[in-house]
Design a protein around this motif. Structure first.
Motif, PDB file in Angstrom:
ATOM      1  N   LEU A  44     -14.352 -48.732  11.690  1.00 22.28           N
ATOM      2  CA  LEU A  44     -14.865 -47.801  12.795  1.00 22.28           C
ATOM      3  C   LEU A  44     -14.233 -46.530  12.804  1.00 22.28           C
ATOM      4  N   TYR A  45     -15.224 -45.652  12.462  1.00 26.43           N
ATOM      5  CA  TYR A  45     -14.848 -44.262  12.189  1.00 26.43           C
ATOM      6  C   TYR A  45     -15.259 -43.315  13.219  1.00 26.43           C
ATOM      7  N   MET A  46     -14.294 -42.527  13.829  1.00 26.18           N
ATOM      8  CA  MET A  46     -14.724 -41.461  15.145  1.00 26.18           C
ATOM      9  C   MET A  46     -15.003 -40.048  14.317  1.00 26.18           C
ATOM     10  N   GLU A  47     -16.041 -39.615  14.749  1.00 25.16           N
ATOM     11  CA  GLU A  47     -16.451 -38.254  14.100  1.00 25.16           C
ATOM     12  C   GLU A  47     -15.631 -37.349  14.973  1.00 25.16           C
ATOM     13  N   GLY A  48     -15.211 -36.102  14.090  1.00 27.30           N
ATOM     14  CA  GLY A  48     -14.694 -35.017  14.737  1.00 27.30           C
ATOM     15  C   GLY A  48     -15.480 -33.861  15.136  1.00 27.30           C
ATOM     16  N   GLY A  49     -15.066 -32.719  15.562  1.00 23.62           N
ATOM     17  CA  GLY A  49     -15.794 -31.663  15.870  1.00 23.62           C
ATOM     18  C   GLY A  49     -15.182 -30.838  17.127  1.00 23.62           C
ATOM     19  N   PHE A  50     -14.002 -30.427  17.159  1.00 25.20           N
ATOM     20  CA  PHE A  50     -13.269 -29.912  18.114  1.00 25.20           C
ATOM     21  C   PHE A  50     -13.502 -30.195  19.443  1.00 25.20           C
ATOM     22  N   TYR A  51     -13.773 -29.430  20.505  1.00 25.60           N
ATOM     23  CA  TYR A  51     -13.709 -29.903  21.915  1.00 25.60           C
ATOM     24  C   TYR A  51     -14.367 -28.634  22.624  1.00 25.60           C
ATOM     25  N   CYS A  52     -14.773 -28.998  23.628  1.00 32.97           N
ATOM     26  CA  CYS A  52     -15.015 -27.816  24.843  1.00 32.97           C
ATOM     27  C   CYS A  52     -13.711 -26.978  25.390  1.00 32.97           C
ATOM     28  N   THR A 106     -15.060 -33.730  24.350  1.00 33.73           N
ATOM     29  CA  THR A 106     -13.764 -33.957  25.177  1.00 33.73           C
ATOM     30  C   THR A 106     -12.756 -34.915  24.702  1.00 33.73           C
ATOM     31  N   TYR A 107     -12.854 -35.006  23.238  1.00 32.98           N
ATOM     32  CA  TYR A 107     -11.923 -36.048  22.236  1.00 32.98           C
ATOM     33  C   TYR A 107     -12.235 -37.331  22.919  1.00 32.98           C
ATOM     34  N   ALA A 110     -11.054 -33.962  15.313  1.00 31.53           N
ATOM     35  CA  ALA A 110     -10.951 -34.350  16.588  1.00 31.53           C
ATOM     36  C   ALA A 110     -11.204 -35.966  16.819  1.00 31.53           C
ATOM     37  N   GLY A 111     -11.848 -36.585  15.709  1.00 32.85           N
ATOM     38  CA  GLY A 111     -11.909 -38.004  15.720  1.00 32.85           C
ATOM     39  C   GLY A 111     -10.654 -38.579  15.254  1.00 32.85           C
ATOM     40  N   GLY A 112      -9.842 -37.972  14.443  1.00 32.10           N
ATOM     41  CA  GLY A 112      -8.591 -38.343  14.148  1.00 32.10           C
ATOM     42  C   GLY A 112      -7.584 -38.608  15.276  1.00 32.10           C
ATOM     43  N   GLN A 113      -7.692 -37.602  16.303  1.00 27.56           N
ATOM     44  CA  GLN A 113      -6.958 -37.667  17.618  1.00 27.56           C
ATOM     45  C   GLN A 113      -7.628 -38.666  18.281  1.00 27.56           C
ATOM     46  N   GLY A 114      -8.825 -38.858  18.583  1.00 25.56           N
ATOM     47  CA  GLY A 114      -9.586 -40.070  19.186  1.00 25.56           C
ATOM     48  C   GLY A 114      -8.936 -41.322  18.849  1.00 25.56           C
ATOM     49  N   SER A 115      -8.775 -41.467  17.247  1.00 30.50           N
ATOM     50  CA  SER A 115      -8.344 -43.028  16.678  1.00 30.50           C
ATOM     51  C   SER A 115      -6.996 -43.140  17.378  1.00 30.50           C
ATOM     52  N   TYR A 116      -5.979 -42.057  17.508  1.00 29.64           N
ATOM     53  CA  TYR A 116      -4.895 -42.147  18.038  1.00 29.64           C
ATOM     54  C   TYR A 116      -5.078 -42.595  19.425  1.00 29.64           C
ATOM     55  N   PHE A 117      -5.763 -41.871  20.172  1.00 27.52           N
ATOM     56  CA  PHE A 117      -5.829 -42.078  21.689  1.00 27.52           C
ATOM     57  C   PHE A 117      -6.519 -43.593  21.998  1.00 27.52           C
ATOM     58  N   TRP A 118      -7.415 -43.953  21.350  1.00 25.96           N
ATOM     59  CA  TRP A 118      -8.002 -45.364  21.551  1.00 25.96           C
ATOM     60  C   TRP A 118      -7.446 -46.443  20.976  1.00 25.96           C
ATOM     61  N   LEU A 144      -5.192 -21.944  22.880  1.00 26.12           N
ATOM     62  CA  LEU A 144      -6.251 -22.766  22.225  1.00 26.12           C
ATOM     63  C   LEU A 144      -6.194 -24.166  22.289  1.00 26.12           C
ATOM     64  N   GLN A 145      -4.592 -24.560  22.404  1.00 22.34           N
ATOM     65  CA  GLN A 145      -4.651 -26.022  21.926  1.00 22.34           C
ATOM     66  C   GLN A 145      -4.208 -26.846  23.104  1.00 22.34           C
ATOM     67  N   ASP A 146      -3.345 -26.325  23.965  1.00 16.79           N
ATOM     68  CA  ASP A 146      -2.707 -27.324  24.968  1.00 16.79           C
ATOM     69  C   ASP A 146      -3.859 -27.658  25.752  1.00 16.79           C
TER      70      ASP A 146
END
Length: 402
Positions: free
Chosen positions: A61-69, A129-130, A179-187, A217-219
């Motif tokens: 299962l691979y989560m797509e990235g794309g920054f965030y709002c 929103t990640y 952002a999908g990499g961060q999503g895979s940590y989160f989920w 920009l990041q926090d």
């Protein structure tokens, strides 16, 4: 002779069309979702490619990235999400019916030696929103905006389970880029709890390991978190972040080094110590040329970039003694996301230099060790060289010269 040549060309073209058609992942949109929605209200979904052979019971299962709002105020967040809702990372209305990529999604074993015959699922990112939001819709500029990233992920996982028997698999790898990499940590911990304990599981984030570089920009500030969750911070994944109700330290819930205690599964992450996206977006430095070389940087810019590397290196190094079931591959060359392109299994990218250990080989070895219940405490590939001394991938030479 000419007719034979034409015949061969036609047959080859027909074979190529058939091969590509059979190996393209097909779009699956959620039918009658309960709460899941892209920003513009369209149905979220994913691309699916059927596994076969010894991979028919294994899932990527691979989560797509794309920054965030991003935004420091609700107005900024809404405007950013409004603009995003007209794009492919805010709406499913214009998604292609099929998907085919290099790297971790390639159907060719020589490019993708582990996952080529697994069930491969590319989860589309359309909430901005990640994959973390869940709140009532907001009308902005006469358009209804939906913030349902958390619901999207949960309902997509349930849909995959119902359609393709995810809960009967032998191993599941949750991966993602940026952002999908961060999503895979989160989920990852949520998915671990969702699956039967008999199923092995690994998380493999790519360029989702983040450190504090530019707070503006990041926090993830309290305004942003409270907006996307409707002030119900408890929905933020992974659950149990100790800083969730501490406004000053809330941003730590979105940085890997501070949430490792909430992730109790094997993790193998891929990273660049000179992440191109971090340099461009967070440091706001523009001295990377078309060959991914740092050329023309001022001394001040170079110092900021090197400080970034040291922060990443330090944070990554501290994880090793704490998480014995985590592995890592981090190179001192400029790139952002290895798994979705030719860099994934390219000999240009090796750690250590001249070791032939590419991102693909390192991840394959780690996952095979998980499958065979072998120790995981020696999968540590982090580049000790600073830029540009890993000459294979410093961008200062053409690939043909390397």
């Amino acid at each position: 002779m000419r007719s034979k040549l034409i015949c061969c060309v036609v047959l080859a073209f027909a074979f190529f069309r058939t091969y590509c058609g059979q190996n393209q992942s097909k779009l699956v949109l959620l039918q009658n979702p309960q709460n899941a929605k892209c920003l513009d209200g369209t149905a979220p979904g994913y691309y699916f490619s059927q596994g076969y052979g010894d991979g028919q019971n294994k899932f990527l299962l691979y989560m797509e990235g794309g920054f965030y709002c991003n935004g420091q105020t609700e107005q900024e967040i809404l405007e950013n999400c409004y603009q995003r809702s007209f794009t492919d990372v805010g709406s499913s209305s214009k998604w292609n019916q099929t998907y085919m990529d290099n790297g971790i999604f390639s159907p060719l074993q020589r490019y993708n030696p582990l996952f080529y015959n697994w069930n491969r699922i590319f989860i589309k990112y359309c909430d901005g929103t990640y994959y973390q939001s869940s709140r009532d819709p907001v009308i902005y500029k006469n358009k209804t905006l939906n913030f349902r990233g958390s619901d999207n992920f949960k309902e997509i996982v349930e849909d995959i389970s119902q359609r393709y028997e995810l809960k009967n698999s032998s191993i599941v790898v949750l991966a993602g880029g940026s952002a999908g990499g961060q999503g895979s940590y989160f989920w990852s911990q949520y998915l671990r709890n969702y699956l039967p304990s008999t199923i092995k599981m690994v998380a493999s984030p790519d360029c989702g390991f983040n450190v504090q570089l530019n707070p503006a920009l990041q926090d993830k500030n309290p305004v942003w978190v409270d907006f996307i969750t409707n002030r119900k911070r408890e929905i933020i994944q992974p659950q149990g972040c100790p800083y969730l109700h501490d406004d000053i330290n809330l941003y730590k819930c979105f940085l890997t080094e501070y949430i490792i205690n909430q992730i109790n599964i094997p993790v193998f992450f891929i990273s660049s110590l000179y992440d191109q996206f971090f340099i461009d977006t967070y440091l706001q430095i523009d001295c990377i040329n078309s060959k991914n070389a740092l050329v023309g940087c001022t001394d001040q810019q170079q110092a900021k970039i090197e400080n970034m590397r040291q922060k990443l290196y330090g944070a990554i190094s501290l994880i090793r003694p704490v998480k014995k079931n985590w592995g890592m591959w981090a190179v001192s060359c400029v790139l952002h996301v290895f798994s979705q392109g030719l860099a994934y299994n390219n000999q240009v990218y090796q750690v250590p230099e001249d070791s032939q250990i590419t991102p693909s080989l390192a991840l394959k070895s780690f996952i095979e060790a998980v499958e065979q219940d072998k120790p995981l405490d020696n999968f540590y590939f982090i580049d000790e060289l600073a830029y540009p001394y890993n000459v294979r991938c410093n961008g200062l030479q053409s690939l043909s010269q390397q």
